[in-house]
Design an enzyme around this catalytic site. Structure first.
Site, PDB file in Angstrom:
ATOM      1  N   ALA A 200       3.339  -0.627   4.654  1.00  0.00           N
ATOM      2  CA  ALA A 200       2.810  -0.693   6.317  1.00  0.00           C
ATOM      3  C   ALA A 200       2.394  -2.131   6.575  1.00  0.00           C
ATOM      4  CB  ALA A 200       1.466   0.234   6.109  1.00  0.00           C
TER       5      ALA A 200
ATOM      6  N   GLU B 121      12.857  -9.383   1.434  1.00  0.00           N
ATOM      7  CA  GLU B 121      12.280  -7.981   1.874  1.00  0.00           C
ATOM      8  C   GLU B 121      12.815  -6.764   1.659  1.00  0.00           C
ATOM      9  OE1 GLU B 121      12.152  -7.750   6.177  1.00  0.00           O
ATOM     10  OE2 GLU B 121      10.492  -6.730   6.311  1.00  0.00           O
TER      11      GLU B 121
ATOM     12  N   TYR C 259      10.942   9.281   1.093  1.00  0.00           N
ATOM     13  CA  TYR C 259      10.738   8.175   0.153  1.00  0.00           C
ATOM     14  C   TYR C 259      11.324   8.641  -1.220  1.00  0.00           C
ATOM     15  CZ  TYR C 259       7.799   5.687   3.587  1.00  0.00           C
ATOM     16  OH  TYR C 259       7.310   5.049   4.632  1.00  0.00           O
TER      17      TYR C 259
ATOM     18  N   ARG D 210      13.310   4.344  12.348  1.00  0.00           N
ATOM     19  CA  ARG D 210      12.219   5.175  12.392  1.00  0.00           C
ATOM     20  C   ARG D 210      11.324   4.848  13.510  1.00  0.00           C
ATOM     21  NH1 ARG D 210       9.271   5.082   6.608  1.00  0.00           N
ATOM     22  NH2 ARG D 210       8.241   6.725   7.623  1.00  0.00           N
TER      23      ARG D 210
ATOM     24  N   ARG E 205       7.361   0.257  13.650  1.00  0.00           N
ATOM     25  CA  ARG E 205       7.996  -0.110  12.234  1.00  0.00           C
ATOM     26  C   ARG E 205       9.210  -1.079  12.657  1.00  0.00           C
ATOM     27  NH1 ARG E 205       5.731   3.448   8.268  1.00  0.00           N
ATOM     28  NH2 ARG E 205       5.448   5.694   9.332  1.00  0.00           N
TER      29      ARG E 205
ATOM     30  N   PRO F  81       0.750  -1.090   0.158  1.00  0.00           N
ATOM     31  CA  PRO F  81       0.041  -0.136  -0.047  1.00  0.00           C
ATOM     32  C   PRO F  81       0.845   1.401   0.080  1.00  0.00           C
ATOM     33  CG  PRO F  81      -0.204  -1.024   2.212  1.00  0.00           C
ATOM     34  CD  PRO F  81       0.595  -1.980   1.142  1.00  0.00           C
ATOM     35  N   ASN F  82       0.251   2.069  -0.679  1.00  0.00           N
ATOM     36  CA  ASN F  82       0.837   3.660  -0.839  1.00  0.00           C
ATOM     37  C   ASN F  82       2.380   3.692  -1.704  1.00  0.00           C
ATOM     38  OD1 ASN F  82      -1.208   5.015   0.623  1.00  0.00           O
ATOM     39  ND2 ASN F  82      -0.239   3.471   2.344  1.00  0.00           N
TER      40      ASN F  82
ATOM     41  N   ASN G 289       8.158  -5.641  -0.898  1.00  0.00           N
ATOM     42  CA  ASN G 289       7.999  -4.679   0.034  1.00  0.00           C
ATOM     43  C   ASN G 289       6.466  -4.455   0.331  1.00  0.00           C
ATOM     44  OD1 ASN G 289       7.874  -2.211   1.482  1.00  0.00           O
ATOM     45  ND2 ASN G 289       8.877  -0.867  -0.131  1.00  0.00           N
TER      46      ASN G 289
ATOM     47  N   HIS H 238       4.256  -4.293   9.027  1.00  0.00           N
ATOM     48  CA  HIS H 238       4.414  -4.452  10.383  1.00  0.00           C
ATOM     49  C   HIS H 238       2.887  -4.988  11.239  1.00  0.00           C
ATOM     50  CE1 HIS H 238       7.406  -1.638   9.260  1.00  0.00           C
ATOM     51  NE2 HIS H 238       6.648  -0.973   8.726  1.00  0.00           N
TER      52      HIS H 238
ATOM     53  N   HIS I 122      12.633  -2.501   1.875  1.00  0.00           N
ATOM     54  CA  HIS I 122      12.307  -1.278   2.310  1.00  0.00           C
ATOM     55  C   HIS I 122      13.099   0.000   1.853  1.00  0.00           C
ATOM     56  CE1 HIS I 122       9.422  -3.334   4.803  1.00  0.00           C
ATOM     57  NE2 HIS I 122      10.489  -3.946   5.343  1.00  0.00           N
ATOM     58  N   ILE I 123      12.708   0.976   1.063  1.00  0.00           N
ATOM     59  CA  ILE I 123      13.056   2.144   0.490  1.00  0.00           C
ATOM     60  C   ILE I 123      13.768   2.827   1.689  1.00  0.00           C
ATOM     61  CG2 ILE I 123      12.651   4.051  -0.555  1.00  0.00           C
ATOM     62  CD1 ILE I 123      10.220   2.714  -2.135  1.00  0.00           C
TER      63      ILE I 123
ATOM     64  N   ARG J 155       3.932  10.977  -1.841  1.00  0.00           N
ATOM     65  CA  ARG J 155       4.171  10.819  -0.403  1.00  0.00           C
ATOM     66  C   ARG J 155       5.384  11.139   0.218  1.00  0.00           C
ATOM     67  NH1 ARG J 155       4.765   4.522   1.102  1.00  0.00           N
ATOM     68  NH2 ARG J 155       4.145   5.145   3.033  1.00  0.00           N
TER      69      ARG J 155
ATOM     70  N   ASP K 190       2.248 -15.941   6.503  1.00  0.00           N
ATOM     71  CA  ASP K 190       1.665 -17.097   6.275  1.00  0.00           C
ATOM     72  C   ASP K 190       1.716 -17.520   4.782  1.00  0.00           C
ATOM     73  OD1 ASP K 190       1.477 -17.477   8.979  1.00  0.00           O
ATOM     74  OD2 ASP K 190      -0.522 -17.399   8.817  1.00  0.00           O
TER      75      ASP K 190
HETATM   76  C1  DQA Z   1       8.396   1.183   3.500  1.00  0.00           C
HETATM   77  C2  DQA Z   1       8.449   1.467   5.190  1.00  0.00           C
HETATM   78  C3  DQA Z   1       7.008   0.876   5.999  1.00  0.00           C
HETATM   79  O1  DQA Z   1       7.121   1.339   7.324  1.00  0.00           O
HETATM   80  C4  DQA Z   1       6.146   2.146   5.544  1.00  0.00           C
HETATM   81  O2  DQA Z   1       4.810   1.677   6.029  1.00  0.00           O
HETATM   82  C5  DQA Z   1       5.902   1.915   3.860  1.00  0.00           C
HETATM   83  C6  DQA Z   1       7.201   2.023   3.155  1.00  0.00           C
HETATM   84  C7  DQA Z   1       9.543   1.492   2.995  1.00  0.00           C
HETATM   85  O3  DQA Z   1       9.634   1.063   1.890  1.00  0.00           O
HETATM   86  O4  DQA Z   1      10.426   2.252   3.569  1.00  0.00           O
HETATM   87  O5  DQA Z   1       4.974   2.475   3.230  1.00  0.00           O
HETATM   88  O6  DQA Z   1       8.118  -0.231   3.663  1.00  0.00           O
END
Ligand code: DQA
Length: 147
Positions: free
Chosen positions: A76, A97, A22, A106, A110, A9-10, A73, A79, A99-100, A17, A86
């Site tokens: 959110a 995994e 990011y 943070r 998180r 998401p997002n 990735n 977490h 994360h940007i 954003r 699963d």
């Molecule tokens: C994220 C870090 C997460 O905590 C956050 O909710 C995101 C992006 C990252 O790529 O840094 O949406 O996964």
């Protein structure tokens, strides 16, 4: 080797954003970066982004039997989502995994990663580069050349 890159998401809101966290590049820029990096690494790539937890679970399940590695990735859902954890465990496809941002630096909420518990490696705080590193790791992990 076929790699599936999943963004949660997002991530489609990149560039809009929190650019201080990011960056200013968009999701389209990310897709272009991943596609170009995959070509350089000599791997096939498929991209998937969703704002919906169940759709991400469905996509992971659909990867069973036809995808060799997953870069994820979960954003959110990292977490919060035992369902994504699963699903990754259910298909047993090697997963990395990404994360940007540097989630370790943070907020407290998180600091837990459910999806990460099913991943062989995590890249965080490297921006888009983390996706390239993750694909390279999977290519090498599968014994294929990543040069
Ligand atoms: C994220 C870090 C997460 O905590 C956050 O909710 C995101 C992006 C990252 O790529 O840094 O949406 O996964």
């Amino acid at each position: 080797m076929k790699i599936l890159v999943i963004n949660g998401p997002n991530i489609n809101m990149l560039g809009i954003r929190e650019p201080d966290v990011y960056g200013k590049n968009t999701y389209a820029d990310l897709c272009e970066f991943i596609t170009r990096s995959a070509a350089e690494l000599g791997v096939e790539v498929e991209l998937f982004q969703s704002n919906h937890e169940g759709d991400i679970v469905d996509r992971i399940q659909a990867a069973y039997g036809n995808i060799d590695g997953i870069v994820i990735n979960p954003a959110a859902y990292t977490h919060t989502s035992v369902a994504i954890l699963d699903a990754l465990k259910a298909v047993s496809i090697p997963a990395v995994e990404v994360h940007i941002s540097d989630v370790a630096a943070r907020e407290d909420f998180r600091q837990i990663s459910y999806a990460g518990m099913a991943c062989v490696k995590t890249y965080k705080g490297l921006g888009f580069e983390g996706y390239r590193e993750a694909m390279k790791f999977l290519a090498e992990h599968a014994g294929k050349s990543a040069e």
